[in-house]
Design an enzyme around this catalytic site. Structure first.
Site, PDB file in Angstrom:
ATOM      1  N   ASP A  75       1.699   6.042  -1.052  1.00 17.88           N
ATOM      2  CA  ASP A  75       2.834   5.127  -1.132  1.00 17.88           C
ATOM      3  C   ASP A  75       2.865   4.557  -2.545  1.00 17.88           C
ATOM      4  O   ASP A  75       1.924   4.721  -3.324  1.00 17.88           O
ATOM      5  CB  ASP A  75       2.684   4.005  -0.099  1.00 17.88           C
ATOM      6  CG  ASP A  75       3.932   3.131   0.013  1.00 17.88           C
ATOM      7  OD1 ASP A  75       5.009   3.571  -0.442  1.00 17.88           O
ATOM      8  OD2 ASP A  75       3.823   1.999   0.538  1.00 17.88           O
ATOM      9  N   SER A  76       3.953   3.856  -2.864  1.00 16.03           N
ATOM     10  CA  SER A  76       4.065   3.242  -4.175  1.00 16.03           C
ATOM     11  C   SER A  76       3.171   2.006  -4.302  1.00 16.03           C
ATOM     12  O   SER A  76       2.914   1.527  -5.401  1.00 16.03           O
ATOM     13  CB  SER A  76       5.517   2.849  -4.454  1.00 16.03           C
ATOM     14  OG  SER A  76       5.981   1.963  -3.456  1.00 16.03           O
ATOM     15  N   CYS A  82       6.308   6.666   1.826  1.00 19.01           N
ATOM     16  CA  CYS A  82       7.168   5.973   0.873  1.00 19.01           C
ATOM     17  C   CYS A  82       8.579   6.515   1.016  1.00 19.01           C
ATOM     18  O   CYS A  82       8.807   7.721   0.847  1.00 19.01           O
ATOM     19  CB  CYS A  82       6.658   6.196  -0.551  1.00 19.01           C
ATOM     20  SG  CYS A  82       7.706   5.481  -1.843  1.00 19.01           S
ATOM     21  N   GLU A 134       4.286  -7.632  -1.729  1.00 20.24           N
ATOM     22  CA  GLU A 134       3.138  -7.275  -2.567  1.00 20.24           C
ATOM     23  C   GLU A 134       2.519  -8.509  -3.222  1.00 20.24           C
ATOM     24  O   GLU A 134       1.321  -8.514  -3.514  1.00 20.24           O
ATOM     25  CB  GLU A 134       3.564  -6.266  -3.635  1.00 20.24           C
ATOM     26  CG  GLU A 134       3.819  -4.863  -3.100  1.00 20.24           C
ATOM     27  CD  GLU A 134       2.541  -4.049  -2.901  1.00 20.24           C
ATOM     28  OE1 GLU A 134       1.504  -4.422  -3.481  1.00 20.24           O
ATOM     29  OE2 GLU A 134       2.592  -3.037  -2.173  1.00 20.24           O
ATOM     30  N   CYS A 171      11.841   0.983   4.340  1.00 21.88           N
ATOM     31  CA  CYS A 171      10.783   0.890   3.331  1.00 21.88           C
ATOM     32  C   CYS A 171       9.491   0.565   4.058  1.00 21.88           C
ATOM     33  O   CYS A 171       9.471  -0.306   4.942  1.00 21.88           O
ATOM     34  CB  CYS A 171      11.099  -0.190   2.295  1.00 21.88           C
ATOM     35  SG  CYS A 171       9.792  -0.431   1.081  1.00 21.88           S
ATOM     36  N   HIS A 224       6.945  -1.106   3.327  1.00 27.07           N
ATOM     37  CA  HIS A 224       6.512  -2.495   3.242  1.00 27.07           C
ATOM     38  C   HIS A 224       7.173  -3.397   4.287  1.00 27.07           C
ATOM     39  O   HIS A 224       6.592  -4.400   4.715  1.00 27.07           O
ATOM     40  CB  HIS A 224       6.820  -3.057   1.850  1.00 27.07           C
ATOM     41  CG  HIS A 224       5.974  -2.494   0.762  1.00 27.07           C
ATOM     42  ND1 HIS A 224       6.113  -1.194   0.304  1.00 27.07           N
ATOM     43  CD2 HIS A 224       4.987  -3.053   0.029  1.00 27.07           C
ATOM     44  CE1 HIS A 224       5.245  -0.985  -0.664  1.00 27.07           C
ATOM     45  NE2 HIS A 224       4.549  -2.098  -0.860  1.00 27.07           N
TER      46      HIS A 224
END
Length: 268
Positions: A11-12, A74, A154, A186, A188
């Site tokens: 993932d990013s 992602c 994040e 997404c 997240h």
């Protein structure tokens, strides 16, 4: 025939650890190699060319670590680089993305108005709309870019007054009025599911991806006959391109307190 090589997940950032956690829960014998590209976060603000370059470099790293399958945890990488990743690894390594399994699920259920919240890059690609409409042209899909949510998560501000204010700004968008379903486009955003449900008054079905995607992982591993042996203890390795106190803290929330991150930079 058993295959005890690890599953690669990337993932990013550390949001993809939600998928790693679900793999651990449903496939307790499988080893994992995770890579979070925290130095280049967020992908949602990058160009297609940049995302593809980052994704292929990570995929190369996972192959070098002998991964038997790759999970693209992602949405931005899936939307922009899925074909390139599949071409790079060839047909011998299953590649599981986060968009196709979701589109497959919602396309054949009783849904009329689906909202998608995602990064700018994912929305710009129209990946969810294309994938769903290919399967069911009668569903109306409304995609809304929500770029501030990834940095909010994040930076450790999920479930706070900050995340609530950002979510209200996005979810009260008139474009989303009348939706019966919302896709968290997404990785997240999984961490904000309860907040999103409260804000929508519990009246909108929230489609969250980890369980759906990991079921596809199980299917692909079973089909290829490469599930791990039940007699082998799994090994977990978690890499990020840059370690900070904050992403370490968030990673423990996403996966569990036992996680240890290893800093590993790769070619950009």
């Amino acid at each position: 025939m058993n295959d005890n090589r690890p599953i690669g997940v990337f993932d990013s950032g550390v949001g993809g650890l939600m998928f790693a956690k679900e793999i651990k829960r449903l496939l307790p014998n499988e080893s994992l190699v995770y890579f979070g590209d925290t130095i280049n976060l967020p992908y949602g603000e990058k160009s297609k060319e940049q995302i593809t370059r980052f994704s292929l470099n990570i995929t190369r790293f996972l192959r070098e670590n002998n991964c038997k399958a790759i999970v693209i945890a992602c949405n931005s990488a899936t939307a922009n680089s899925l074909k390139e990743i599949k071409d790079f690894v060839g047909k011998d390594i299953p590649v599981i993305d986060v968009i196709s399994p979701i589109a497959e699920k919602v396309s054949f259920e009783l849904r009329e108005q689906i909202g998608v919240i995602a990064t700018k890059t994912t929305v710009k690609s129209g990946a969810y709309k294309k994938s769903i409409r290919k399967r069911n042209k009668h569903i109306n899909i409304i995609e809304v870019a929500t770029p501030l949510l990834v940095p909010v998560i994040e930076e450790g501000f999920a479930n706070s007054s900050i995340s609530k204010a950002v979510l209200e700004t996005y979810l009260l968008n008139k474009k989303l009025e009348g939706i019966d379903t919302i896709i968290l486009g997404c990785t997240h955003y999984t961490f904000l599911e309860k907040e999103i449900n409260q804000l929508l008054g519990g009246k909108v079905d929230i489609v969250n991806s980890p369980l759906i995607v990991v079921n596809q992982v199980i299917y692909q591993l079973t089909k290829a006959n490469i599930l791990a042996s039940k007699e082998v203890d799994p090994i977990y390795n978690f890499y990020v391109s840059k370690i900070t106190d904050n992403n370490t803290k968030v990673a423990k929330k996403f996966f569990g307190k036992e996680i240890e991150l290893i800093e590993q930079q790769i070619e950009n």
